[in-house]
Write a protein that holds these residues in place. Structure first.
Motif, PDB file in Angstrom:
ATOM      1  N   ARG A  22       0.843  -1.199   0.000  1.00  0.00           N
ATOM      2  CA  ARG A  22       0.000   0.000   0.000  1.00  0.00           C
ATOM      3  C   ARG A  22       0.876   1.245   0.000  1.00  0.00           C
ATOM      4  O   ARG A  22       1.669   1.448   0.913  1.00  0.00           O
ATOM      5  N   ARG A  23       0.732   2.054  -1.047  1.00  0.00           N
ATOM      6  CA  ARG A  23       1.563   3.249  -1.186  1.00  0.00           C
ATOM      7  C   ARG A  23       1.063   4.337  -0.251  1.00  0.00           C
ATOM      8  O   ARG A  23      -0.139   4.603  -0.177  1.00  0.00           O
ATOM      9  N   GLN A  24       1.993   4.962   0.437  1.00  0.00           N
ATOM     10  CA  GLN A  24       1.639   6.010   1.394  1.00  0.00           C
ATOM     11  C   GLN A  24       1.270   7.309   0.660  1.00  0.00           C
ATOM     12  O   GLN A  24       1.771   7.585  -0.415  1.00  0.00           O
ATOM     13  N   ALA A  54      15.567   6.826 -11.792  1.00  0.00           N
ATOM     14  CA  ALA A  54      14.979   5.488 -11.791  1.00  0.00           C
ATOM     15  C   ALA A  54      13.473   5.531 -11.541  1.00  0.00           C
ATOM     16  O   ALA A  54      12.743   4.668 -12.015  1.00  0.00           O
ATOM     17  N   CYS A  55      13.043   6.523 -10.825  1.00  0.00           N
ATOM     18  CA  CYS A  55      11.671   6.544 -10.290  1.00  0.00           C
ATOM     19  C   CYS A  55      10.664   7.044 -11.328  1.00  0.00           C
ATOM     20  O   CYS A  55      10.814   8.138 -11.870  1.00  0.00           O
ATOM     21  N   PRO A  56       9.618   6.256 -11.595  1.00  0.00           N
ATOM     22  CA  PRO A  56       8.646   6.676 -12.607  1.00  0.00           C
ATOM     23  C   PRO A  56       7.869   7.933 -12.217  1.00  0.00           C
ATOM     24  O   PRO A  56       7.444   8.698 -13.073  1.00  0.00           O
ATOM     25  N   TRP A  57       7.684   8.140 -10.914  1.00  0.00           N
ATOM     26  CA  TRP A  57       6.903   9.308 -10.454  1.00  0.00           C
ATOM     27  C   TRP A  57       7.750  10.577 -10.637  1.00  0.00           C
ATOM     28  O   TRP A  57       7.276  11.585 -11.143  1.00  0.00           O
ATOM     29  N   ALA A  58       9.017  10.496 -10.257  1.00  0.00           N
ATOM     30  CA  ALA A  58       9.909  11.646 -10.429  1.00  0.00           C
ATOM     31  C   ALA A  58      10.133  11.919 -11.919  1.00  0.00           C
ATOM     32  O   ALA A  58      10.241  13.076 -12.341  1.00  0.00           O
ATOM     33  N   GLY A  87      17.766   5.241   2.751  1.00  0.00           N
ATOM     34  CA  GLY A  87      16.971   5.994   1.787  1.00  0.00           C
ATOM     35  C   GLY A  87      17.823   6.563   0.662  1.00  0.00           C
ATOM     36  O   GLY A  87      19.009   6.246   0.525  1.00  0.00           O
ATOM     37  N   TRP A  88      17.211   7.422  -0.143  1.00  0.00           N
ATOM     38  CA  TRP A  88      17.915   8.007  -1.290  1.00  0.00           C
ATOM     39  C   TRP A  88      19.119   8.797  -0.822  1.00  0.00           C
ATOM     40  O   TRP A  88      19.035   9.564   0.143  1.00  0.00           O
ATOM     41  N   LYS A  89      20.230   8.642  -1.574  1.00  0.00           N
ATOM     42  CA  LYS A  89      21.500   9.240  -1.173  1.00  0.00           C
ATOM     43  C   LYS A  89      22.019  10.121  -2.312  1.00  0.00           C
ATOM     44  O   LYS A  89      21.779   9.824  -3.481  1.00  0.00           O
ATOM     45  N   GLY A 123       7.121   9.865   7.833  1.00  0.00           N
ATOM     46  CA  GLY A 123       6.709   9.147   6.620  1.00  0.00           C
ATOM     47  C   GLY A 123       7.909   8.657   5.836  1.00  0.00           C
ATOM     48  O   GLY A 123       9.047   8.660   6.328  1.00  0.00           O
ATOM     49  N   ARG A 124       7.686   8.252   4.619  1.00  0.00           N
ATOM     50  CA  ARG A 124       8.780   7.800   3.759  1.00  0.00           C
ATOM     51  C   ARG A 124       9.425   9.002   3.081  1.00  0.00           C
ATOM     52  O   ARG A 124       8.790  10.031   2.882  1.00  0.00           O
ATOM     53  N   PHE A 125      10.673   8.843   2.728  1.00  0.00           N
ATOM     54  CA  PHE A 125      11.434   9.955   2.139  1.00  0.00           C
ATOM     55  C   PHE A 125      11.451   9.758   0.623  1.00  0.00           C
ATOM     56  O   PHE A 125      12.363   9.120   0.082  1.00  0.00           O
ATOM     57  N   THR A 126      10.410  10.264  -0.017  1.00  0.00           N
ATOM     58  CA  THR A 126      10.228   9.939  -1.433  1.00  0.00           C
ATOM     59  C   THR A 126      10.662  11.074  -2.361  1.00  0.00           C
ATOM     60  O   THR A 126      10.660  12.247  -1.992  1.00  0.00           O
ATOM     61  N   VAL A 127      11.017  10.684  -3.578  1.00  0.00           N
ATOM     62  CA  VAL A 127      11.179  11.616  -4.683  1.00  0.00           C
ATOM     63  C   VAL A 127       9.909  11.510  -5.528  1.00  0.00           C
ATOM     64  O   VAL A 127       9.273  10.453  -5.515  1.00  0.00           O
ATOM     65  N   PRO A 128       9.521  12.526  -6.252  1.00  0.00           N
ATOM     66  CA  PRO A 128      10.178  13.826  -6.363  1.00  0.00           C
ATOM     67  C   PRO A 128       9.884  14.742  -5.175  1.00  0.00           C
ATOM     68  O   PRO A 128       8.874  14.569  -4.485  1.00  0.00           O
ATOM     69  N   VAL A 129      10.803  15.702  -4.992  1.00  0.00           N
ATOM     70  CA  VAL A 129      10.603  16.766  -4.007  1.00  0.00           C
ATOM     71  C   VAL A 129      10.760  18.094  -4.740  1.00  0.00           C
ATOM     72  O   VAL A 129      11.757  18.313  -5.424  1.00  0.00           O
ATOM     73  N   ASN A 140       6.228  20.637  -2.220  1.00  0.00           N
ATOM     74  CA  ASN A 140       5.305  19.562  -2.581  1.00  0.00           C
ATOM     75  C   ASN A 140       6.099  18.295  -2.923  1.00  0.00           C
ATOM     76  O   ASN A 140       7.171  18.384  -3.516  1.00  0.00           O
ATOM     77  N   ASN A 141       5.588  17.143  -2.520  1.00  0.00           N
ATOM     78  CA  ASN A 141       6.270  15.889  -2.872  1.00  0.00           C
ATOM     79  C   ASN A 141       5.321  14.895  -3.549  1.00  0.00           C
ATOM     80  O   ASN A 141       5.472  13.688  -3.410  1.00  0.00           O
ATOM     81  N   GLU A 142       4.359  15.440  -4.282  1.00  0.00           N
ATOM     82  CA  GLU A 142       3.408  14.584  -5.000  1.00  0.00           C
ATOM     83  C   GLU A 142       3.501  14.873  -6.495  1.00  0.00           C
ATOM     84  O   GLU A 142       3.112  15.945  -6.961  1.00  0.00           O
ATOM     85  N   SER A 143       4.018  13.909  -7.234  1.00  0.00           N
ATOM     86  CA  SER A 143       4.317  14.148  -8.655  1.00  0.00           C
ATOM     87  C   SER A 143       3.108  14.602  -9.469  1.00  0.00           C
ATOM     88  O   SER A 143       3.240  15.450 -10.353  1.00  0.00           O
ATOM     89  N   SER A 144       1.942  14.036  -9.179  1.00  0.00           N
ATOM     90  CA  SER A 144       0.764  14.401  -9.983  1.00  0.00           C
ATOM     91  C   SER A 144       0.430  15.885  -9.811  1.00  0.00           C
ATOM     92  O   SER A 144      -0.088  16.524 -10.735  1.00  0.00           O
TER      93      SER A 144
HETATM   94  N1  LIG Z   1       2.885   9.510  -4.729  1.00  0.00           N
HETATM   95  C1  LIG Z   1       4.250   9.797  -4.888  1.00  0.00           C
HETATM   96  C2  LIG Z   1       5.054   8.522  -4.934  1.00  0.00           C
HETATM   97  C3  LIG Z   1       6.525   8.770  -4.992  1.00  0.00           C
HETATM   98  C4  LIG Z   1       7.323   7.494  -4.653  1.00  0.00           C
HETATM   99  O1  LIG Z   1       6.758   6.513  -4.143  1.00  0.00           O
HETATM  100  N2  LIG Z   1       8.643   7.519  -4.918  1.00  0.00           N
HETATM  101  C5  LIG Z   1       9.503   6.374  -4.606  1.00  0.00           C
HETATM  102  C6  LIG Z   1      10.471   6.068  -5.717  1.00  0.00           C
HETATM  103  S1  LIG Z   1       9.773   5.290  -7.091  1.00  0.00           S
HETATM  104  C7  LIG Z   1      10.396   6.695  -3.428  1.00  0.00           C
HETATM  105  O2  LIG Z   1      10.991   7.750  -3.387  1.00  0.00           O
HETATM  106  N3  LIG Z   1      10.522   5.751  -2.493  1.00  0.00           N
HETATM  107  C8  LIG Z   1      11.443   5.853  -1.415  1.00  0.00           C
HETATM  108  C9  LIG Z   1      10.965   5.108  -0.195  1.00  0.00           C
HETATM  109  O3  LIG Z   1       9.799   4.711  -0.162  1.00  0.00           O
HETATM  110  O4  LIG Z   1      11.773   4.950   0.719  1.00  0.00           O
HETATM  111  C10 LIG Z   1       4.399  10.618  -6.152  1.00  0.00           C
HETATM  112  O5  LIG Z   1       3.785  10.272  -7.175  1.00  0.00           O
HETATM  113  O6  LIG Z   1       5.111  11.612  -6.108  1.00  0.00           O
END
Ligand SMILES: N[C@@H](CCC(=O)N[C@@H](CS)C(=O)NCC(=O)O)C(=O)O
Length: 320
Positions: A22-24, A54-58, A87-89, A123-129, A140-144
């Motif tokens: 389940r995606r956060q 690598a990330c499809p959202w970023a 996490g991402w480095k 929460g999780r440290f996601t890209v994009p930022v 904002n950290n939500e690609s859409s």
């Molecule tokens: N809903 C977010 C999803 C972004 C996302 O899940 N990014 C992944 C990479 S594909 C990430 O950074 N994951 C790192 C982690 O979960 O630790 C968006 O679309 O921006």
């Protein structure tokens, strides 16, 4: 903690007790708006994007930055392809060709940015930022949402040809929204839900709907060059970043192997070539980062970290 235990914890972080991934929800949802007095106003060289190639959202955000010609407005950092325990480095381009270190915050890890803005962040440290260099904060950290901002917010600064581009036109919004909804759930996120499933049932619950949707997309693209109203919109951009990764990664690594784009979906392949060959797009696709990220980061799926040699269909070939 032993490696095995740690990897078990990682799996549990990804999947729920029922084996479903389940995606956060993204947490930072501020907006750049072109209105007087706006906290985040559009300005040249004010914003910065932190992405992974690598990330499809970023990848969506990089594509829109390129296609709308926003390189002077938004600078970019690219994280290392490897996503391990911390996490991402950020790495230098010598350590990781294609990486661009963080010259804005001089962070070592993406998590440093999240903690800078909110030391309690859990929460999780996601890209994009999307980062504001003026107020020194995360917008904002939500690609859409980021792609919608980039689509129109900077228009007043842009030359007429770029200003005229609108990937979310008023008259097509309902249709784009409707398509995005099922494509997100069953395809963009469907590949992850299939690949990260930790039970047969969870896998099958997601992999069948994924291929049903790809069949549906193939049918749409057999009658039209683009997904909505024969017009290139954000719906195409959002799907393209998943399709580019499908054969080289999702087909094997995420067990989405009932069919392949190259062999079984001629109209999706043609459409992917059409988009890949648009000026600026090929430069946003880095197959080295894409393949190494998935096959080397998800060690619970691929413990040997061996990266397969296939790179997927050649998208630079003529569209016939
Ligand atoms: N809903 C977010 C999803 C972004 C996302 O899940 N990014 C992944 C990479 S594909 C990430 O950074 N994951 C790192 C982690 O979960 O630790 C968006 O679309 O921006």
């Amino acid at each position: 903690m032993s490696t095995a235990k740690k990897e078990q914890t990682e799996i549990l972080n990804w999947a729920s007790k029922d084996g479903e991934f389940r995606r956060q929800q993204s947490v930072f949802r501020d907006q750049i708006v072109d209105e007087p007095g706006a906290k985040f106003a559009p300005e040249r060289d004010r914003y910065h994007l932190y992405v992974s190639l690598a990330c499809p959202w970023a990848h969506r955000t990089l594509m829109v930055r390129e296609l709308k010609g926003l390189q002077d407005f938004i600078t970019v950092s690219v994280v290392d392809y490897l996503l391990l325990d911390k996490g991402w480095k950020f790495s230098t381009s010598e350590e990781c060709p294609g990486a661009i270190p963080d010259t804005v915050n001089n962070a070592s890890y993406l998590s440093d940015l999240y903690f800078k803005v909110n030391p309690e962040y859990s929460g999780r440290f996601t890209v994009p930022v999307l980062w504001d260099k003026k107020l020194n904060t995360l917008v904002n950290n939500e690609s859409s949402e980021i792609i919608r901002m980039l689509n129109t917010c900077f228009d007043k600064f842009l030359p007429d040809d770029k200003k005229a581009i609108n990937y979310y036109p008023e008259n097509l919004r309902a249709e784009i929204d409707e398509l995005n909804e099922w494509v997100y759930d069953t395809v963009n996120n469907g590949v992850y839900k299939s690949g990260f499933a930790t039970s047969q049932q969870a896998y099958e619950n997601n992999v069948y709907p994924l291929f049903k949707s790809l069949d549906r997309i193939e049918d749409i693209l057999s009658k039209s060059d683009y997904l909505v109203a024969n017009t290139f919109t954000e719906a195409d951009i959002r799907l393209f970043t998943t399709i580019v990764r499908f054969d080289p990664v999702y087909h094997g690594h995420f067990k989405c192997n009932a069919k392949s784009i190259e062999k079984d979906y001629p109209n999706i392949l043609k459409w992917a070539r059409r988009i890949y060959q648009m000026p600026g797009v090929a430069g946003t696709v880095n197959m080295d980062h894409i393949k190494k990220h998935y096959y080397m980061s998800h060690r619970q799926i691929n413990p040997t970290q061996v990266v397969p040699i296939g790179t997927g269909p050649d998208l630079s070939l003529p569209i016939n």
